[in-house]
Design a protein around this motif. Structure first.
Motif, PDB file in Angstrom:
ATOM      1  N   LEU A 125       0.826  -1.198   0.000  1.00 34.86           N
ATOM      2  CA  LEU A 125       0.000   0.000   0.000  1.00 34.86           C
ATOM      3  C   LEU A 125       0.866   1.256   0.000  1.00 34.86           C
ATOM      4  N   ALA A 126       1.953   1.230   0.776  1.00 37.19           N
ATOM      5  CA  ALA A 126       2.868   2.366   0.810  1.00 37.19           C
ATOM      6  C   ALA A 126       3.509   2.581  -0.555  1.00 37.19           C
ATOM      7  N   ALA A 127       3.880   1.482  -1.225  1.00 41.24           N
ATOM      8  CA  ALA A 127       4.461   1.587  -2.563  1.00 41.24           C
ATOM      9  C   ALA A 127       3.452   2.181  -3.549  1.00 41.24           C
ATOM     10  N   PHE A 128       2.194   1.780  -3.411  1.00 39.76           N
ATOM     11  CA  PHE A 128       1.144   2.309  -4.292  1.00 39.76           C
ATOM     12  C   PHE A 128       0.974   3.807  -4.099  1.00 39.76           C
ATOM     13  N   ILE A 129       1.069   4.274  -2.862  1.00 38.91           N
ATOM     14  CA  ILE A 129       0.841   5.694  -2.555  1.00 38.91           C
ATOM     15  C   ILE A 129       2.072   6.547  -2.854  1.00 38.91           C
ATOM     16  N   LEU A 130       3.252   6.044  -2.512  1.00 41.30           N
ATOM     17  CA  LEU A 130       4.451   6.876  -2.510  1.00 41.30           C
ATOM     18  C   LEU A 130       5.282   6.810  -3.789  1.00 41.30           C
ATOM     19  N   LEU A 131       5.241   5.694  -4.511  1.00 40.78           N
ATOM     20  CA  LEU A 131       6.080   5.572  -5.697  1.00 40.78           C
ATOM     21  C   LEU A 131       5.487   6.352  -6.874  1.00 40.78           C
ATOM     22  N   PRO A 132       6.318   6.691  -7.861  1.00 37.56           N
ATOM     23  CA  PRO A 132       5.809   7.379  -9.058  1.00 37.56           C
ATOM     24  C   PRO A 132       4.725   6.564  -9.752  1.00 37.56           C
ATOM     25  N   SER A 133       3.949   7.238 -10.585  1.00 32.73           N
ATOM     26  CA  SER A 133       2.753   6.631 -11.186  1.00 32.73           C
ATOM     27  C   SER A 133       3.046   5.362 -11.982  1.00 32.73           C
ATOM     28  N   PHE A 134       4.215   5.279 -12.634  1.00 29.56           N
ATOM     29  CA  PHE A 134       4.547   4.092 -13.423  1.00 29.56           C
ATOM     30  C   PHE A 134       4.489   2.825 -12.580  1.00 29.56           C
ATOM     31  N   TYR A 135       4.844   2.911 -11.303  1.00 34.10           N
ATOM     32  CA  TYR A 135       4.965   1.737 -10.451  1.00 34.10           C
ATOM     33  C   TYR A 135       3.659   1.381  -9.732  1.00 34.10           C
ATOM     34  N   ARG A 136       2.636   2.203  -9.876  1.00 36.23           N
ATOM     35  CA  ARG A 136       1.425   1.977  -9.086  1.00 36.23           C
ATOM     36  C   ARG A 136       0.661   0.731  -9.511  1.00 36.23           C
ATOM     37  N   SER A 137       0.659   0.409 -10.793  1.00 32.74           N
ATOM     38  CA  SER A 137      -0.027  -0.809 -11.229  1.00 32.74           C
ATOM     39  C   SER A 137       0.672  -2.045 -10.658  1.00 32.74           C
ATOM     40  N   PHE A 138       1.995  -2.015 -10.568  1.00 34.67           N
ATOM     41  CA  PHE A 138       2.753  -3.133 -10.005  1.00 34.67           C
ATOM     42  C   PHE A 138       2.495  -3.254  -8.502  1.00 34.67           C
ATOM     43  N   ALA A 139       2.466  -2.098  -7.824  1.00 35.01           N
ATOM     44  CA  ALA A 139       2.175  -2.117  -6.387  1.00 35.01           C
ATOM     45  C   ALA A 139       0.756  -2.608  -6.124  1.00 35.01           C
ATOM     46  N   CYS A 140      -0.184  -2.243  -6.996  1.00 35.60           N
ATOM     47  CA  CYS A 140      -1.561  -2.674  -6.838  1.00 35.60           C
ATOM     48  C   CYS A 140      -1.675  -4.195  -6.953  1.00 35.60           C
ATOM     49  N   ILE A 141      -0.924  -4.789  -7.871  1.00 36.74           N
ATOM     50  CA  ILE A 141      -0.931  -6.244  -8.025  1.00 36.74           C
ATOM     51  C   ILE A 141      -0.373  -6.916  -6.780  1.00 36.74           C
ATOM     52  N   MET A 142       0.723  -6.392  -6.242  1.00 31.07           N
ATOM     53  CA  MET A 142       1.287  -6.943  -5.012  1.00 31.07           C
ATOM     54  C   MET A 142       0.296  -6.818  -3.848  1.00 31.07           C
ATOM     55  N   LEU A 143      -0.390  -5.692  -3.799  1.00 31.11           N
ATOM     56  CA  LEU A 143      -1.380  -5.471  -2.740  1.00 31.11           C
ATOM     57  C   LEU A 143      -2.527  -6.473  -2.857  1.00 31.11           C
ATOM     58  N   MET A 144      -3.015  -6.703  -4.067  1.00 29.71           N
ATOM     59  CA  MET A 144      -4.112  -7.656  -4.264  1.00 29.71           C
ATOM     60  C   MET A 144      -3.681  -9.075  -3.889  1.00 29.71           C
ATOM     61  N   MET A 145      -2.468  -9.453  -4.269  1.00 32.80           N
ATOM     62  CA  MET A 145      -1.976 -10.791  -3.936  1.00 32.80           C
ATOM     63  C   MET A 145      -1.864 -10.975  -2.423  1.00 32.80           C
ATOM     64  N   SER A 146      -1.362  -9.958  -1.732  1.00 32.26           N
ATOM     65  CA  SER A 146      -1.228 -10.033  -0.275  1.00 32.26           C
ATOM     66  C   SER A 146      -2.598 -10.133   0.400  1.00 32.26           C
ATOM     67  N   LEU A 147      -3.524  -9.290  -0.042  1.00 35.50           N
ATOM     68  CA  LEU A 147      -4.864  -9.306   0.543  1.00 35.50           C
ATOM     69  C   LEU A 147      -5.582 -10.628   0.298  1.00 35.50           C
ATOM     70  N   ILE A 148      -5.471 -11.139  -0.921  1.00 41.05           N
ATOM     71  CA  ILE A 148      -6.117 -12.412  -1.246  1.00 41.05           C
ATOM     72  C   ILE A 148      -5.589 -13.522  -0.342  1.00 41.05           C
ATOM     73  N   HIS A 149      -4.287 -13.568  -0.149  1.00 38.43           N
ATOM     74  CA  HIS A 149      -3.724 -14.602   0.726  1.00 38.43           C
ATOM     75  C   HIS A 149      -4.279 -14.487   2.147  1.00 38.43           C
ATOM     76  N   TYR A 150      -4.317 -13.274   2.676  1.00 33.37           N
ATOM     77  CA  TYR A 150      -4.804 -13.099   4.042  1.00 33.37           C
ATOM     78  C   TYR A 150      -6.283 -13.480   4.155  1.00 33.37           C
ATOM     79  N   LEU A 151      -7.094 -12.967   3.242  1.00 35.97           N
ATOM     80  CA  LEU A 151      -8.538 -13.202   3.321  1.00 35.97           C
ATOM     81  C   LEU A 151      -8.897 -14.667   3.093  1.00 35.97           C
ATOM     82  N   ILE A 152      -8.215 -15.306   2.154  1.00 32.99           N
ATOM     83  CA  ILE A 152      -8.511 -16.707   1.864  1.00 32.99           C
ATOM     84  C   ILE A 152      -8.053 -17.604   3.004  1.00 32.99           C
TER      85      ILE A 152
END
Length: 276
Positions: free
Chosen positions: A221-248
């Motif tokens: 989440l910090a990477a999604f907020i703080l990194l330049p816009s180019f990296y936000r899609s990559f950070a979003c994917i990492m965030l989704m993977m982390s959340l899915i693991h926790y929730l599942i």
């Protein structure tokens, strides 16, 4: 619907989902490092990952006479045909590697990496604590999928903003393996399979899992907020993977096999980059 569930189950038992997830990971780093790979690289990676996982499963069940899970029972019942397919996969992968890449630095460095991985795996299996098995597999998994994009990338693309995704993905892979170790702990201990559950009490293992999941969610989440816009899609994917693991993992109404299949499927999320 029933046939679809059976099909998905076989995809999971055969580790095809793991191989596809590895190819998605290679796409992630190809896009992140702004390099260019062709389809042979993905095919060879898929064959390599499938071969490693299948070999591991076949070695696990070869001399085990105790009751096994449906996944391991499948490998035990189909040991001979899977061994034949494994042999074909290994020969095809080595032949394809020589055909497409030649005896150059990339192939030589890759073979050195493979030998280091095998040597480390054997050493950790002999003297390492249980959780080191999961951590080493996570590191080798990520190193394997980032290897070719890293070798092909321009030095200017290897900035810290890009490289920070390496430890994040290693963390997610480690989290996945700790979760699977917990889900399989009864069978592993009964049959004698080496895992993190051997050396960590269940409540301590759950604590590790929870803390690591929260850390990965926070960092992504910090990477999604703080990194330049180019990296936000990559950070979003990492965030989704982390959340899915926790929730599942903490979903009480899912069976261990359902949790495994859904968590492994999350490693395919980088394919979303094809549509961005």
């Amino acid at each position: 619907m029933k046939q679809l569930k059976i099909f998905a189950q076989y995809i999971s038992w055969l580790s095809i989902d793991v191989a596809i997830g590895a190819m998605a990971g290679m796409l992630f780093f190809e896009e992140l490092f702004r390099t260019s790979l062709h389809w042979p690289a993905y095919l060879l990676l898929g064959l390599a990952v499938w071969s490693i996982y299948t070999l591991d499963h076949l070695l696990d069940v070869r001399k085990k006479d105790l009751p096994l899970s449906p996944r391991r029972s499948f490998h035990k019942a189909n040991w001979k045909p899977l061994s034949v397919v494994l042999g074909i996969s290994v020969v095809s992968g080595l032949t394809g590697a020589f055909w497409w890449f030649g005896w150059g630095n990339e192939l030589q460095l890759t073979l050195v990496l493979a030998m280091l991985i095998v040597g480390s795996k054997l050493l950790i299996g002999k003297v390492g604590p249980g959780w080191m098995k999961e951590l080493s597999i996570a590191v080798f998994y990520v190193v394997g999928i980032v290897w070719l994009p890293l070798l092909r990338s321009a030095g200017a693309e290897l900035v810290w903003q890009a490289l920070i995704f390496l430890p994040i993905l290693i963390g997610i892979a480690f989290l996945n393996l700790l979760m699977l170790s917990f889900l399989d702990q009864d069978e592993d201990q009964q049959v004698g399979f080496f895992s993190a559950a051997w050396t960590l009490r269940p409540e301590l293992l759950i604590l590790w899992i929870r803390r690591l999941a929260f850390a990965l969610i926070f960092v992504s989440l910090a990477a999604f907020i703080l990194l330049p816009s180019f990296y936000r899609s990559f950070a979003c994917i990492m965030l989704m993977m982390s959340l899915i693991h926790y929730l599942i993992f903490f979903h009480k109404d899912l069976s261990p096999e359902q949790k495994r299949m859904r968590m492994e499927a999350s490693f395919m999320f980088p394919f979303l980059l094809l549509f961005l």
